[in-house]
Write a protein that holds these residues in place. Structure first.
Motif, short mmCIF file in Angstrom:
data_model
loop_
_atom_site.label_atom_id
_atom_site.label_comp_id
_atom_site.label_asym_id
_atom_site.label_seq_id
_atom_site.Cartn_x
_atom_site.Cartn_y
_atom_site.Cartn_z
N GLU A 394 102.65 78.37 55.13
CA GLU A 394 101.74 78.64 53.99
C GLU A 394 100.35 78.98 54.48
O GLU A 394 99.71 79.91 53.99
CB GLU A 394 101.64 77.39 53.10
N ALA A 395 99.87 78.21 55.47
CA ALA A 395 98.53 78.45 56.00
C ALA A 395 98.45 79.84 56.64
O ALA A 395 97.43 80.54 56.52
CB ALA A 395 98.17 77.37 57.01
N ILE A 396 99.54 80.24 57.31
CA ILE A 396 99.55 81.56 57.97
C ILE A 396 99.49 82.68 56.91
O ILE A 396 98.72 83.64 57.02
CB ILE A 396 100.80 81.70 58.87
N PHE A 397 100.29 82.52 55.83
CA PHE A 397 100.26 83.54 54.76
C PHE A 397 98.90 83.54 54.06
O PHE A 397 98.37 84.61 53.72
CB PHE A 397 101.38 83.29 53.75
N ALA A 398 98.31 82.35 53.86
CA ALA A 398 97.01 82.30 53.18
C ALA A 398 95.96 83.02 54.01
O ALA A 398 95.15 83.80 53.48
CB ALA A 398 96.62 80.84 52.95
N ALA A 399 95.99 82.79 55.33
CA ALA A 399 95.00 83.45 56.21
C ALA A 399 95.19 84.96 56.19
O ALA A 399 94.23 85.73 56.17
CB ALA A 399 95.13 82.90 57.62
N ALA A 400 96.49 85.39 56.17
CA ALA A 400 96.76 86.84 56.14
C ALA A 400 96.25 87.43 54.83
O ALA A 400 95.67 88.53 54.81
CB ALA A 400 98.26 87.09 56.30
N GLY A 401 96.44 86.68 53.72
CA GLY A 401 95.95 87.15 52.42
C GLY A 401 94.44 87.29 52.42
O GLY A 401 93.90 88.30 51.97
#
Ligand code: FAD
Length: 405
Positions: A394-401
């Motif tokens: 989730e943290a990885i997707f949030a950072a990518a977003g």
């Protein structure tokens, strides 16, 4: 009848020598034998991940390896065609990997065992495991220049690799088995610097990797699915070069380099074996094997050596019953490698990553902390369970977003 030992270790490479060394350092009478005479090569590439480098340091052997001029590897990179993920495989404390020739690494380990007080017999082939009733009690064998010898011990440790004679003799339970999934061939190249990087290239049903080793040489291994083994074995060099051509920039670098050795190749099956029973134990590939695509074997062998030597010490010293001590060795081993085993077997099919994984990889790309995490997972520094934990993903997707926004 030979003299009695506390422990006999069959095989003196990555699993056997450290097991013999650690038990000899505890004061046990240890005999370790190998049919090979060291320095001796073996069919294996030789990436030693940072956690295994840490084990060499703990055992007082790392300085010797560094003194051989083996170049440190500070970055692992994974080129998926569309993008490359590059990160640090270790931690601040254990930052680098090495890729030492097995002639050098294995000799260093054998010497470490001998200096610690283990009796080493090289050029000694074990021909029979002696079993009395249900219990392993010793070995029969012969040295290249001597006659037949029988030796007895309280525990015989099989560090004798995938085709373990000890395992054959005791028929341990096998579980989570998978057949060979890929076949890989490697050679050494001069004039192909990687500047301290372990470089991996992943393409559809193909993969290859390059890593710097001793003598300014670079090892390059290329692989394809095991289903293509028979068709492709007639032209190994041609098929190997075709894999490299899938990454044109690297292929250009390779064209300027010179191959310095014949190709060596292997395909291995994947399995867990119960690693103990009355009078016997298994360490390294003899007890657990996974495809070499994630280069975990040396790290696994070192971990087994420490866990098994601790359990044997507990049992021989009377601190704990054999069954309990060895059962814990098996439980810790299986828990530590379980997720990596599945990840390795998935990767070794060389099938394109499933869509969810492709999305994660796309989000990891460009996020240095996440790329370091991916490199650490591949190095065995952290477990796939940790890297793919829902919070982390989730943290990885949030950072990518955020980066896109
Ligand atoms: C192609 C390939 C690439 C690999 N690449 C990597 C990598 O980059 N990094 C990594 O960490 N791992 C890698 N591995 C895995 C790694 O090589 C093994 O996990 C590791 O060598 C296991 O060590 P071991 O001591 O358990 O067994 P082995 O290295 O197999 O040693 C067993 C020893 O037992 C001896 N022996 C066996 N039977 C007898 C007998 N009857 N009498 C006397 N002696 C006997 C043999 O002579 C041998 O020396 C690779 C493997 C392959 C096949």
């Amino acid at each position: 009848m030979g003299k009695a030992f506390d422990v006999i270790v069959v095989g003196t490479r990555c699993a056997g020598s450290p097991t013999a060394m650690l038990l000899a350092r505890k004061g046990y009478r240890v005999l370790a034998v190998d049919r090979a005479s060291f320095p001796s090569d073996t069919v294996s590439t030789h990436l030693v991940n940072p956690r295994a480098v840490n084990a060499l340091a703990r055992w007082g052997l790392l300085d010797r390896l560094v003194a051989t001029g083996c170049p440190p590897i500070h970055t692992y990179s994974f080129d998926f065609g569309a993008f490359t993920i590059a990160g640090a495989p270790g931690t601040d404390k254990d930052a680098v990997a090495y890729c030492p020739r097995r002639t050098i690494l294995d000799k260093l380990l054998v010497d470490g065992a001998a200096e610690s007080g283990a009796e080493i017999r090289q050029g000694f082939i074990v021909e029979e495991i002696i079993v009395e009733g249900e219990r392993v009690v010793g070995i029969k064998g012969r040295s290249k220049h001597g006659g037949a010898v029988t030796e007895h011990a309280g525990i015989v440790v099989g560090a004798d690799g995938r085709h373990s004679m000890l395992s054959e003799a005791v028929h341990p339970e096998h579980y989570r088995e998978k057949p060979p999934l890929l076949v890989g061939y490697y050679s050494y190249w001069r004039g192909l610097p990687t500047h301290g990087r372990f470089e991996t290239f992943v393409r559809d049903r193909r993969a290859f990797a390059a890593m710097p080793t001793h003598d300014d040489l670079t090892l390059v291994i290329a692989g394809w699915p095991y289903a293509e083994f028979a068709d492709n074995k007639r032209d190994i060099e041609g098929n190997y070069l075709k894999v490299i051509e899938l990454a044109p920039d690297f292929a250009g670098r390779l064209r300027n380099a010179t191959r310095e050795a014949p190709f060596a190749g292997a395909a291995v099956s994947n399995y867990f074996r119960k690693p103990y029973g009355p009078g016997w134990a298994l360490v390294g590939d003899a007890g657990y094997n996974r495809d070499f695509i994630t280069a975990q074997g040396i790290l696994d062998a070192f971990r087994d050596a420490e866990l098994c030597a601790t359990a044997i010490d507990q049992s021989l010293s009377g601190a704990r019953p054999f069954e309990g001590a060895m059962g814990e060795y098996q439980r810790i081993r299986d828990a530590e490698v379980g997720a990596m085993y599945d990840f390795t077997c998935d990767l070794a099919t060389l099938e394109p990553p499933p869509p969810e994984l492709q999305q994660i990889l796309g989000a990891v790309h460009g996020n240095q902390a996440a790329m370091d995490g991916f490199a650490r997972m591949n190095a065995g520094t952290i477990s796939p369970t940790e890297f793919f934990a829902p919070d982390n993903v989730e943290a990885i997707f949030a950072a990518a977003g955020r980066a896109q926004g």
